[in-house]
Design an enzyme around this catalytic site. Structure first.
Site, PDB file in Angstrom:
ATOM      1  N   ASP A 150       0.819  -1.212   0.000  1.00 37.18           N
ATOM      2  CA  ASP A 150       0.000   0.000   0.000  1.00 37.18           C
ATOM      3  C   ASP A 150       0.860   1.273   0.000  1.00 37.18           C
ATOM      4  O   ASP A 150       2.100   1.200   0.025  1.00 37.18           O
ATOM      5  CB  ASP A 150      -0.954  -0.042   1.212  1.00 37.18           C
ATOM      6  N   TRP A 212      -2.778   3.236  -6.341  1.00 35.28           N
ATOM      7  CA  TRP A 212      -3.920   4.106  -6.647  1.00 35.28           C
ATOM      8  C   TRP A 212      -3.766   4.906  -7.945  1.00 35.28           C
ATOM      9  O   TRP A 212      -4.344   5.993  -8.089  1.00 35.28           O
ATOM     10  CB  TRP A 212      -4.191   5.078  -5.485  1.00 35.28           C
ATOM     11  N   GLY A 213      -2.973   4.410  -8.882  1.00 32.56           N
ATOM     12  CA  GLY A 213      -2.805   5.115 -10.152  1.00 32.56           C
ATOM     13  C   GLY A 213      -1.840   6.286 -10.094  1.00 32.56           C
ATOM     14  O   GLY A 213      -1.628   6.975 -11.088  1.00 32.56           O
ATOM     15  N   ALA A 215       1.676   8.549  -9.718  1.00 33.64           N
ATOM     16  CA  ALA A 215       3.029   8.548 -10.305  1.00 33.64           C
ATOM     17  C   ALA A 215       3.050   7.846 -11.662  1.00 33.64           C
ATOM     18  O   ALA A 215       4.049   7.243 -12.036  1.00 33.64           O
ATOM     19  CB  ALA A 215       4.043   7.917  -9.334  1.00 33.64           C
ATOM     20  N   ASP A 233      -9.985   3.338  -3.587  1.00 33.73           N
ATOM     21  CA  ASP A 233     -10.605   2.104  -3.095  1.00 33.73           C
ATOM     22  C   ASP A 233     -12.004   1.963  -3.682  1.00 33.73           C
ATOM     23  O   ASP A 233     -12.707   2.940  -3.913  1.00 33.73           O
ATOM     24  CB  ASP A 233     -10.734   2.149  -1.565  1.00 33.73           C
TER      25      ASP A 233
END
Ligand SMILES: *[C@@H]1O[C@H](CO)[C@@H](O)[C@H](O)[C@H]1NC(C)=O
Ligand SMILES: *[C@@H]1O[C@H](CO)[C@@H](O)[C@H](O)[C@H]1NC(C)=O
Ligand SMILES: *[C@@H]1O[C@H](CO)[C@@H](O)[C@H](O)[C@H]1NC(C)=O
Ligand SMILES: *[C@@H]1O[C@H](CO)[C@@H](O)[C@H](O)[C@H]1NC(C)=O
Ligand SMILES: *[C@@H]1O[C@H](CO)[C@@H](O)[C@H](O)[C@H]1NC(C)=O
Ligand SMILES: *[C@@H]1O[C@H](CO)[C@@H](O)[C@H](O)[C@H]1NC(C)=O
Ligand SMILES: *[C@@H]1O[C@H](CO)[C@@H](O)[C@H](O)[C@H]1NC(C)=O
Ligand SMILES: *[C@@H]1O[C@H](CO)[C@@H](O)[C@H](O)[C@H]1NC(C)=O
Length: 447
Positions: A150, A212-213, A215, A233
């Site tokens: 994470d 989470w998409g 970078a 999420d």
């Protein structure tokens, strides 16, 4: 001993994480505790789930990972004073993680664990930044087969420049100069550190980036991990945003713009399944599974398996959708090819298509609030003519939900699709075995 994986990457043989045993080549399938148990976990939960995965017939369909999510360790940044290892919560895991791994392995399954590329996990448990080798060695020794990594609690000295996360009013990938190479970013470095630590172990560990998409992970994720989270999420509702979480349609809309990314060894991850959770209708549960399978997202069940409703189990066990997701020959996921809607968070792309070794598949989603007839026009389906060599038809259309053929159609088939349902069909040439029935634009009443 240098692992084959490490050797391959040092030699620059591949720009993706490949392993001799095939781990990570196809989207992961399994179960994860977070969506229904959150922090209320214990070793019993995972052992019972493992029994159910076997007894419900999920293992034989390919669901093999049983994954522990956040909250398995001792709170804060506490580590063992002598080994520096993270300490499993003695109340939840009195016999440690190794014991759970043994139980899971004894059932022919694999164990996943959760970590974080910052100082603490999202739940406030120890993170692995700066402890990558220590933690990878512990997980490997415990018998862990999969890591979900994470992205919470990133210290200031590790944020990307420019610091432009969506929460700060920027775009996920920042305002960077044209041609900026995100593989040189601090985010990429953090995730690569753990990749290297995993590769240095004497064990193959599937590596799932929960980033989470951010970078622009699509530009470097393939070289770093086997899958990468692409968005917020997931939340078990049809549409809308719920604090930091997104419902199904906003996620699908996002997916429509990244559908050409997934391939063997590297997959967009649209988050774990909410099939069976929240307030979804039967049709919404079905659309969720069909589309996540079509996108080649990992299929990680997130619902309680004890007392699971038969109709929910049937969705999760749809052999034809799983076969599309797990196809050994075609690596790409389905792509959107027709947008009757506008492509927004309530009406994302509604016509999707992709190929498998069984044929060409179309997924037709009804985003409207009432049942409607949706025409599947063969000439519009990308790759159909090329794949079948059959010119413009006729074609045999097969319903992936019922497992039955709908018939042979000349140029199009009209599908009746319920509110928020998804028709999933396979299209093949109409050869000998399959007796031609209705030619022309015939209505097929699916359900
Ligand atoms: C580590 O050592 C400190 C100081 O001696 C002590 O307070 C702490 O309880 C120890 N932590 C663990 C997890 O053993
Ligand atoms: C990484 O973080 C440091 C400290 O904030 C910063 O100086 C550096 O520019 C960052 N590097 C990249 C590539 O974002
Ligand atoms: C690697 O794994 C094998 C078999 O599990 C074990 O015998 C060996 O000691 C391990 N080597 C290292 C360096 O951990
Ligand atoms: C995917 O499509 C986008 C936009 O259409 C394009 O910029 C990108 O290069 C494509 N990526 C791949 C891997 O084909
Ligand atoms: C990842 O790399 C492999 C080759 O090793 C390639 O087949 C695949 O298409 C790549 N996937 C992505 C998402 O770039
Ligand atoms: C879809 O999943 C939800 C959550 O479990 C469940 O309550 C609902 O019954 C399912 N829909 C149907 C009609 O099976
Ligand atoms: C489901 O609907 C009920 C009643 O409208 C609501 O209280 C609850 O929060 C909803 N649950 C989810 C997960 O959206
Ligand atoms: C999406 O587009 C439809 C049709 O234009 C519109 O009715 C709806 O409000 C839009 N939804 C969002 C979330 O913008």
């Amino acid at each position: 001993m240098l692992s084959t994986l490490l050797l391959l990457s040092l030699l620059g043989v591949s720009d993706s994480l490949v392993s001799p045993d095939g781990t990570g080549r196809l989207p992961a399938m399994g179960w994860n505790s977070w969506n229904e148990y959150a922090c209320d976990i214990s070793d019993d939960v995972f052992v019972q789930v493992a029994d159910l995965v076997v007894n419900l017939g999920l293992r034989e369909l390919g669901y093999k990972y049983v994954n522990i999510d956040d909250c398995w360790s001792t709170k804060g940044t506490t580590r063992d004073n002598s080994t520096q290892r993270i300490i499993p919560d003695p109340n939840k895991f009195p016999q440690g993680i190794r014991h759970v791994a043994d139980e899971i392995h004894a059932r022919g399954l694999k164990l996943g664990i959760y970590g974080d590329a910052g100082t603490q996990t999202c739940g406030g448990f120890p993170g692995s930044l700066g402890y990558e080798e220590t933690d990878a060695a512990a997980w490997s020794e415990w018998g862990v087969d999969y890591l979900k990594y994470d992205n919470c609690n990133i210290p200031q000295e590790w944020v990307d420049v420019p610091y432009m996360y969506p929460d700060n009013g920027g775009t996920p990938n920042g305002n960077v100069p044209p041609g900026y190479d995100w593989s040189t970013s601090n985010s990429s470095t953090r995730y690569n550190r753990m990749r290297n630590a995993l590769l240095a172990q004497n064990r193959t560990i599937q590596y799932s980036l929960c980033i989470w998409g951010h970078a622009n992970v699509v530009s470097w994720g393939n070289a770093t991990g086997h899958s990468w989270r692409m968005f917020s999420d997931i939340y078990p509702a049809w549409t809308g945003t719920y604090q930091y979480s997104q419902a199904l349609m906003p996620i699908l809309n996002q997916a429509a713009f990244y559908a050409n990314v997934s391939g063997f060894w590297g997959h967009n991850d649209w988050d774990m399944l909410e099939v069976g959770n929240g307030n979804l209708t039967l049709e919404e549960n079905r659309s969720h599974f069909a589309l996540w399978a079509a996108l080649k997202s990992p299929l990680i069940i997130g619902t309680k398996l004890d007392a699971i409703l038969p109709e929910i189990l049937a969705i999760l066990k749809n052999e034809e959708l799983i076969a599309f997701n797990q196809d050994a020959v075609y690596g790409a996921g389905a792509i959107p090819y027709r947008w009757d809607g506008v492509g927004n968070e309530t009406h994302p792309a509604d016509y999707w298509a992709g190929s498998s070794s069984r044929g060409v598949h179309a997924f037709v989603l009804n985003t409207e609030d009432e049942e409607r007839e949706m025409e599947l026009v063969f000439d519009e389906i990308p790759g159909l003519r090329e794949a079948t060599g059959a010119g413009s038809g006729p074609y045999l259309v097969h319903d992936m939900w019922t497992g039955e053929d709908l018939g042979v159609f000349a140029s199009a088939v009209m599908l009746r699709v319920k509110r928020h349902d998804t028709a999933a069909v396979r299209i093949n040439t109409a050869d000998g075995e399959f007796v031609t029935s209705d030619f022309g634009r015939v209505f097929a009443y699916l359900y």
